[in-house]
Design a protein around this motif. Structure first.
Motif, short mmCIF file in Angstrom:
data_model
loop_
_atom_site.label_atom_id
_atom_site.label_comp_id
_atom_site.label_asym_id
_atom_site.label_seq_id
_atom_site.Cartn_x
_atom_site.Cartn_y
_atom_site.Cartn_z
N LEU B 102 0.83 -1.21 0.00
CA LEU B 102 0.00 0.00 0.00
C LEU B 102 0.86 1.26 0.00
CD1 LEU B 102 -2.96 -0.96 2.36
CD2 LEU B 102 -2.97 -0.68 -0.12
N LEU B 103 2.02 1.16 0.68
CA LEU B 103 2.92 2.32 0.75
C LEU B 103 3.39 2.72 -0.65
CD1 LEU B 103 3.96 4.03 3.05
CD2 LEU B 103 6.00 2.59 3.14
N LEU B 104 3.60 1.72 -1.50
CA LEU B 104 4.06 2.02 -2.86
C LEU B 104 2.98 2.74 -3.67
CD1 LEU B 104 6.08 -1.08 -4.05
CD2 LEU B 104 6.89 1.23 -3.64
N ALA B 105 1.75 2.65 -3.21
CA ALA B 105 0.67 3.30 -3.95
C ALA B 105 0.51 4.76 -3.53
CB ALA B 105 -0.63 2.55 -3.74
N THR B 106 1.29 5.20 -2.55
CA THR B 106 1.23 6.61 -2.16
C THR B 106 2.33 7.38 -2.90
OG1 THR B 106 2.78 6.34 -0.32
CG2 THR B 106 0.45 5.98 0.15
N THR B 107 2.01 8.60 -3.28
CA THR B 107 2.99 9.37 -4.04
C THR B 107 4.17 9.79 -3.17
OG1 THR B 107 0.93 10.49 -4.57
CG2 THR B 107 2.79 10.93 -6.00
N ALA B 108 3.89 10.14 -1.92
CA ALA B 108 4.94 10.72 -1.09
C ALA B 108 5.56 9.71 -0.13
CB ALA B 108 4.38 11.89 -0.29
N GLY B 109 5.07 8.46 -0.15
CA GLY B 109 5.61 7.47 0.77
C GLY B 109 5.08 7.62 2.18
N ARG B 110 3.95 8.26 2.33
CA ARG B 110 3.31 8.45 3.64
C ARG B 110 1.83 8.14 3.52
NH1 ARG B 110 3.79 13.47 3.66
NH2 ARG B 110 5.88 13.69 2.85
#
Ligand SMILES: Nc1ncnc2c1ncn2[C@@H]1O[C@H](COP(=O)(O)OP(=O)(O)OP(=O)(O)O)[C@@H](O)[C@H]1O
Ligand SMILES: [Mg+2]
Lengths: 323, 242
Positions: B102-110
């Motif tokens: 799921l983290l990889l699906a965030t643009t900023a890594g948060r």
């Protein structure tokens, strides 16, 4: 997260199985020699396994980075021979550190150029990759001869790193110990980068499914350039250390390691840095034990080792899921 | 209908190697709704989605996303426009944990905690398996994870390829609930679905493909109410899938 720990048992099992076959001091000497060789193999091979895992690129010119590193050891340690005298271990180590750093930077830079000029043009075609990187290897060998000459060169290894000290009745070469420490350090850093940083997360994801990483919005090419350069730099460090270990450097020093390096990355599981580390130490130990017990079988034993591991785990010790 | 079209394909053709797969696809995906793409096996649905994502190159035609032609753009740039893609094989990274996926699906890594809570509310199992390797999830759980990847951040368009394939009926009902929740957030969705029960329950508009072309487009209500049309358009695919 559950981790697969079984392969880690292999190292102590192999090491302990050899103990009854020789005296303890011989065993200790061979084990440390094997570990040292393993660490240098790991340095030389780790970049290759990631480059293959991430982009499916076969780089047969990887050995050239090792050769370059070894020649830089000749040049840098030669220049710094004043630091390599018998008075100060610190200065001895400093000379080696400068050689290692120079090796990393120079081969990293050459790797960046090589990626841009050659590798980038042959994505997707294994045949082209094999042909062009083989060609690159030949050209690199010739360039080395132009720059450093065709005759074998002596490495001005710092004096205190040539010696050995006694441990448990066994003579341990200082240089080997330095190699073990450096190898563990690099493995530790690589492990942290891969498992604790975002770049590392992207690399691990990319090794498994490149297309999905792109579909999530990340440019895999940039990641690949970074990995390629880092891999070349590591091979350069490995080359510096290997050159110092061999003490005599020739233009084929890197090529001679290529077979062993491929054995290492296949045993470890293509694309896995942890597997590469394991396999490198396993190969280092096997080479040294077998080299002592039955010298004629040394290389054959590594191929046998690879076959055995692949029979047990067909895709290596730490197989990376591929989609 | 005066609604805005978010994604528009005009005469899109795609070749894979020497095979001519798409022969001029015309497709409109209205903003804020869920468009179902139907069609028998091999009709070209997956190829259409992959062409939108830039994973295959269109050899002719235009792909307009919010008015911009994205047909020549690279996949990562297309994704960065706010398009989430859930491929047929789900594209889960099995060696990574649920959290890392799921983290990889965030643009900023948060993570945005509120959004994460919404994901957990919809698919509680992801919370219990948070630090487990995604490779250990069941097929249904993997699909939930794949869809959640499109939920951890606001996307403009979500493209999903046959999420119910191989799943048990109870899991399919759960996914249908998930799509209803997504629809409430006004995310535009383009969904390939062979399961007509699911398609009818979530779809607003529908397009039917055959042999590399869209052969019918309209509202789901019209198609659902017209059994003769269903029979003519979907006879083959329904017979094969129910
Ligand atoms: N990589 C490929 N190489 C060659 N032909 C392909 C490739 N991928 C798909 N095709 C062909 O393109 C056509 C359309 O395939 P596509 O996967 O888009 O269909 P689909 O509508 O998604 O079918 P399904 O319902 O089975 O998923 C098929 O005839 C298929 O055989
Ligand atoms: Mg399909």
């Amino acid at each position: 997260m559950k981790r697969d720990l079984t392969p880690w048992l292999l190292l102590p099992i192999v090491a302990l199985a050899m103990l009854p076959l020789m005296s303890f001091s011989t065993w200790l000497t061979l084990t440390i020699a094997g570990a040292a060789m393993g660490m240098m193999l790991f340095l030389m091979a780790s970049g290759l396994t990631l480059v293959f895992g991430l982009m499916d690129v076969m780089n047969f010119a990887h050995g050239a980075f090792i050769t370059l590193g070894a020649y830089l050891a000749v040049t840098v340690l030669g220049r710094l021979s004043g630091w390599g005298g018998p008075d100060s271990l610190a200065w001895n180590l400093a000379a080696l550190a400068v050689a290692v750093t120079t090796g990393a930077i120079a081969t990293g830079a050459v790797g960046a150029v090589f990626e841009r000029v050659i590798i980038r043009r042959v994505y997707g075609s294994h045949l082209q990759q094999i042909l062009i990187t083989m060609g690159g290897l030949i050209v690199a060998g010739q360039l080395v001869i132009v720059l450093w000459g065709a005759q074998p060169l002596q490495v001005a290894k710092p004096v205190l790193l040539r010696g050995s000290f006694l441990l448990g009745g066994a003579a341990i070469e200082t240089y080997r110990l330095v190699a073990v420490v450096l190898g563990l350090l690099v493995f530790g850093i690589a492990y942290l980068v891969l498992n604790r940083t975002r770049i590392g997360l992207l690399v691990r994801a990319g090794v498994e499914n490149r297309e999905m990483v792109e579909a999530l919005g990340f440019r895999i090419e940039r990641l690949f350039v970074a990995v390629f350069v880092a891999g070349a730099a590591l091979a350069g460090i490995g080359g510096v250390m290997w050159g110092g270990y061999q003490e005599v450097v020739t233009a084929t020093i890197g090529d001679e390691m290529t077979v062993l390096i491929f054995i290492v990355i296949i045993i470890g599981g293509l694309g896995s840095v942890t597997g590469c580390f394991q396999a490198a130490v396993l190969v280092g130990l096997t080479t040294n034990y077998v080299g002592y017990l039955t010298p004629k079988l040394a290389l054959g034993s590594n191929i046998a080792l690879m076959v055995l591991v692949l029979l047990w785990r067909p895709r290596g010790l730490f197989p990376v899921a591929k989609q | 209908m005066a609604e805005k079209i978010l994604l528009q394909l005009e005469g899109v053709q795609t070749h894979i190697g020497r095979y001519h797969i798409l022969h001029g696809v015309d497709l409109s995906v209205p903003e804020g709704g869920l468009t179902v793409l139907l069609g028998r096996n091999g009709a070209g649905k997956t190829t259409t989605l992959r062409t939108v994502m830039g994973l295959w190159r269109a050899s002719a035609g235009r792909i307009l996303f919010d008015g911009t032609d994205i047909a020549a753009m690279a996949t990562p740039d297309i994704a960065r426009l706010g398009i989430a893609y859930v491929p047929e094989a789900m594209g889960i990274f099995t060696g990574l944990t649920v959290r890392e996926n799921l983290l990889l699906a965030t643009t900023a890594g948060r993570f945005d905690d509120a959004r994460l809570d919404a994901v957990f509310a919809l698919f509680p199992v992801l919370k219990t398996k948070w630090h487990d390797a995604a490779g250990g999830l069941s097929g249904g759980q993997k699909q939930m994870l794949a869809i959640s990847r499109a939920m951890v951040e606001q996307r403009r368009l979500m493209i999903v390829d046959e999420p119910t394939k191989g799943l048990a009926p109870a899991v399919i009902e759960h996914l249908i609930g998930g799509f209803h929740t997504l629809k409430q957030s006004r995310t535009t969705i383009l969904l390939v679905e062979q399961n007509f029960h699911m398609a009818r329950s979530v779809g607003d508009s529908v397009a039917v493909m055959d042999d590399g072309r869209v052969v019918h487009a309209g509202t789901m209500a019209d198609l659902a109410g017209d059994e003769a049309l269903q029979g003519r358009l979907l006879g083959l695919s329904l017979a094969a899938h129910q």
